[in-house]
Design an enzyme around this catalytic site. Structure first.
Site, PDB file in Angstrom:
ATOM      1  N   GLU A 217     -27.109  12.230  36.839  1.00 51.80           N
ATOM      2  CA  GLU A 217     -26.065  12.303  35.805  1.00 51.80           C
ATOM      3  C   GLU A 217     -26.046  11.043  34.938  1.00 51.80           C
ATOM      4  O   GLU A 217     -25.003  10.456  34.683  1.00 51.80           O
ATOM      5  CB  GLU A 217     -24.673  12.491  36.445  1.00 51.80           C
ATOM      6  N   ARG A 596     -21.874  27.817  32.886  1.00 50.25           N
ATOM      7  CA  ARG A 596     -21.457  28.046  34.272  1.00 50.25           C
ATOM      8  C   ARG A 596     -21.724  29.477  34.688  1.00 50.25           C
ATOM      9  O   ARG A 596     -21.754  29.810  35.865  1.00 50.25           O
ATOM     10  CB  ARG A 596     -19.951  27.770  34.473  1.00 50.25           C
TER      11      ARG A 596
END
Length: 712
Positions: A217, A596
């Site tokens: 990340e 998602r």
DNA sequence: TCCACGGGCATTTTT
DNA sequence: TGCCCGTGGA
């Protein structure tokens, strides 16, 4: 079989490029974790790198845990030598070993936001400033921001009226923390950087130890974290940064996208690999996400694709107001379940937590179980913090703040006046508050009762400190018991007190688990771990039910069916972002939301919405307009689901008060009341077990003597 | 010590 | 409009 055979081309490249800096731009659902873990396995098994030479940073404990498990399944128990952890936990580890260089004691404790807030409040009070005019949160934010940018109190540059005050508080705050032998979250990173910058030997030690540094990340790193990474990477330049500039959604808390955008400049000769094949979603969903994020200027550029197939069109629903929006969501889920989906396959995502309410009510009325992500955290609960405060004082006698928390809890007769005296004495003598307790007899102005109580507490804490023989869990239990906290809660005999007792029990189990997993009964290690652990990452497995959460919380997760709600200008994109000119980050948030979904994607918005007591009409979100029309099925966009709110009232015929019905979950009961009509009919049923519950007839799946009643 | 009241506030969250 | 926190009174 060779590990690399299981990877696609770019993934394989990411594994094979083991020398020098590498940036892996990993799109949503592109097998990032898989790539990362295989890379590490490859380093160990093929390149002869010892696990102890590998350092991997993550942002959350969950990510760290996942990576650890997956690697250990690939390379076996040797993986335990790797350092895989959150930025903060790695920093704690480094600091525990070296913090004496910075003038702290290695028994430092980590303060959470509540603790630091209390400390700042204390400072503001000490300065005799109006707490209304100068709220602690204001300083807290400013100081946190400064630390994230690696600005020390002395380097503070804003000398406005406000800035000067912040600097003043910042200075005092740091001094106080040091005196308490405590660090806040941001300090962990800040002080690690300061340590490594200032101590060449320490720096070289870690640089030569870690031959390979990985950062997950990467788009979420702030300047201080970036500096930490740089300092640890060293001359080999073996850094592998993995991230997705399009999923950078934490700019507001200090994440600096420049880190990822300028990676190639920061690390000359860097290789960049793009993972664009997506294994999660249908092409329709990816096309929508690609189309939306394309409108951003600050990005490196990437386009997701899949071999999974086109998939269904996205469905867009326009609701008259937010109740209908929520209601529609309930129907979509209800219908999906009838088709065979599990509730836990479905997620409702929204921009702000305040939006959850309407969905909660709709789900409750529809009899759909749900789980709300993002409540209060376990380690922030009062009773847990009370016990932890004792533990902290035992571990770190300099921790006056924690001592103040427990000094009169449970009540033992050390009131405000006595506390004041003790504090004054400690201040005059330059000793920790604990010591003042022990010397209570010598302190003037203390009542006999306070004196005795102080000495007793001092002895009690001494006993706690001496008791190191038993296991960690026993130690925690002993303290929770002997301090009187549990006794007090037991005497309350309320539902709430029982919950609290249960939470303390949970803390004890947690201590036991910690000892088993980490293999050490060390109190300091436990406290350090507790401070850096949140708990909802543990909630994944419990229960079942539809997921309700913010888009931020959903990052990293995936669901077969996703409903993205509240797609209106001012809501998503949020009003504030329009004012502050951060729409690109909102767009990335939308990108996160869309990606998602695995198979079914529903978008909803409400023509009018009541917020803060005011009803407003907002146009549909620009982000919806950015999705190509053919993906949404224009003609049916709105009409397709409108019928959902219209009648079918005949279905509930046959239900009447007094009737015996069977509910799929609660069994047989008697209808005691009915309210409303049509789809809105609510039945109240009394169950012989003692419960009285209300359901929407339409969804309750009630069964009468010989037929299903009320089902949709 | 507890409760009740009211003011102020109202993205997003991890560690 | 609702919630949370702090305060003040009993």
């Amino acid at each position: 079989m060779n590990l690399l055979d299981e990877l696609n081309d770019p993934q394989r490249q990411a594994c094979l490029n083991t020398d020098g800096p590498l940036l892996v731009l990993a799109g949503a659902g592109s097998g990032k974790t898989r790539t990362l873990t295989y890379r590490i396995a490859h380093l160990i098994q093929e390149k002869g790198v010892h696990p102890g030479q590998i350092l991997a940073f993550t942002f959350t404990n969950k990510a760290a845990r996942e990576m650890k498990t997956r690697i250990s399944s690939l390379v076996g128990p040797d993986s335990r030598f790797m350092w895989i952890g959150t930025f903060h936990s790695v920093a704690v580890r480094i600091l525990r070993e070296n913090i004496q260089h910075l003038g702290y004691d290695d028994r430092f404790v980590v303060y959470d936001t509540d603790d630091t807030k209390a400390l700042i409040r204390d400072i503001v009070r000490e300065l005799n400033w109006d707490e209304k005019e100068w709220p602690a949160s204001l300083f807290l934010n400013a100081i946190s921001k400064a630390k994230n940018r690696f600005i020390a109190p002395d380097q503070w540059e804003d000398h406005s009226y406000f800035g000067d005050r912040v600097q003043d508080v910042y200075r005092r705050y740091q001094k106080r923390l040091k005196g308490l032998n405590a660090l806040d979250f941001d300090d962990l990173i800040f002080q690690s950087v300061a340590l490594l910058e200032g101590q060449a030997e320490v720096r070289q030690h870690y640089q030569s130890r870690f031959r390979h540094v990985l950062v997950d990340e990467y788009q979420d790193t702030n300047l201080a974290q970036y500096k930490l990474v740089r300092l640890l990477v060293g001359p080999t330049g073996n850094i592998c940064a993995v991230g997705d500039d399009d999923q950078s959604i934490y700019g507001w808390r200090g994440a600096d996208m420049r880190n990822i955008l300028e990676f190639q400049r920061d690390f000359p000769g860097a290789t960049v690999v793009r993972l664009e094949e997506n294994y999660r979603s249908t092409q329709v969903i990816l096309d929508a996400a690609n189309a939306v994020v394309k409108n951003n200027r600050d990005r490196l550029g990437k386009e997701l694709w899949t071999s999974k197939g086109t998939g269904d069109q996205i469905r867009l629903y326009r609701a008259p107001e937010e109740e209908s929006e929520a209601w529609y969501a309930a129907e979509v889920i209800h219908e999906a379940v009838r088709r065979g989906r599990k509730l836990s396959d479905c997620a409702i995502l929204y921009r702000t937590n305040a939006q959850s309410r309407a969905f909660e009510m709709a789900m409750a009325r529809a009899g759909i179980t749900y789980r709300l992500v993002g409540g209060k955290r376990f380690y922030e609960r009062k009773e847990v913090k009370d016990v932890l405060a004792y533990l902290r004082v035992v571990f770190n006698p300099a921790d006056d703040l924690s001592l103040l928390r427990v000094i009169n809890y449970p009540r033992r007769g050390i009131g405000d006046v006595a506390q004041r005296r003790l504090r004054d004495y400690a201040l005059e003598e330059g000793v920790p508050l604990v010591q003042a307790l022990g010397q209570a007899d010598a302190i003037e102005g203390l009542s006999a009762q306070a004196r005795r109580a102080a000495r007793e507490l001092w002895e009690l804490l001494g006993r706690f400190r001496a008791d190191t023989g038993a296991s960690l869990a026993d130690r925690v239990r002993y303290i929770a018991e002997t301090s009187g906290i549990m006794l007090q809660l037991r005497q309350e005999r309320t539902r709430e007190a029982d919950d609290r007792l249960e939470n303390i029990g949970e803390l004890i189990s947690e201590a036991k688990r910690f000892e088993e997993e980490q293999g050490t009964p060390d109190l300091g290690e436990f406290l350090g771990w507790v401070a850096l652990v949140s708990d909802w990452d543990e909630t994944d497995e419990d229960g079942g039910g539809v997921w309700l959460m913010t888009v931020h919380s959903a990052k990293g997760l995936e669901f077969p069916l996703v409903i993205v709600a509240g797609l209106e200008e001012g809501v998503f994109p949020h009003m504030r972002s329009l004012d502050e000119g951060t729409v690109e980050e909102e767009r990335r948030l939308m990108y996160v939301a869309l990606t998602r979904a695995e198979e079914e994607l529903y978008l909803t918005y409400a023509e009018t919405r009541t917020m803060l007591g005011r009803t407003t009409a907002n146009p549909m979100s620009r982000f919806v307009r950015e999705i190509p029309e053919e993906l949404v099925g224009r003609g049916q966009r709105i009409a397709a689901v409108d019928r959902a709110t219209s009648g079918a009232s005949h279905r509930i015929e046959g239900l009447a008060p007094g009737q015996k019905v069977r509910h799929p979950r609660f069994g047989w009961g008697t209808i005691v009341a009915m309210r409303g009509s049509g789809d809105e009919t609510e039945v109240t049923i009394a169950f012989p077990g003692g419960g009285v519950r209300s359901f929407l007839a339409k969804f309750a799946q009630l069964i009468g003597e010989d037929a299903e009643l009320g089902g949709a």
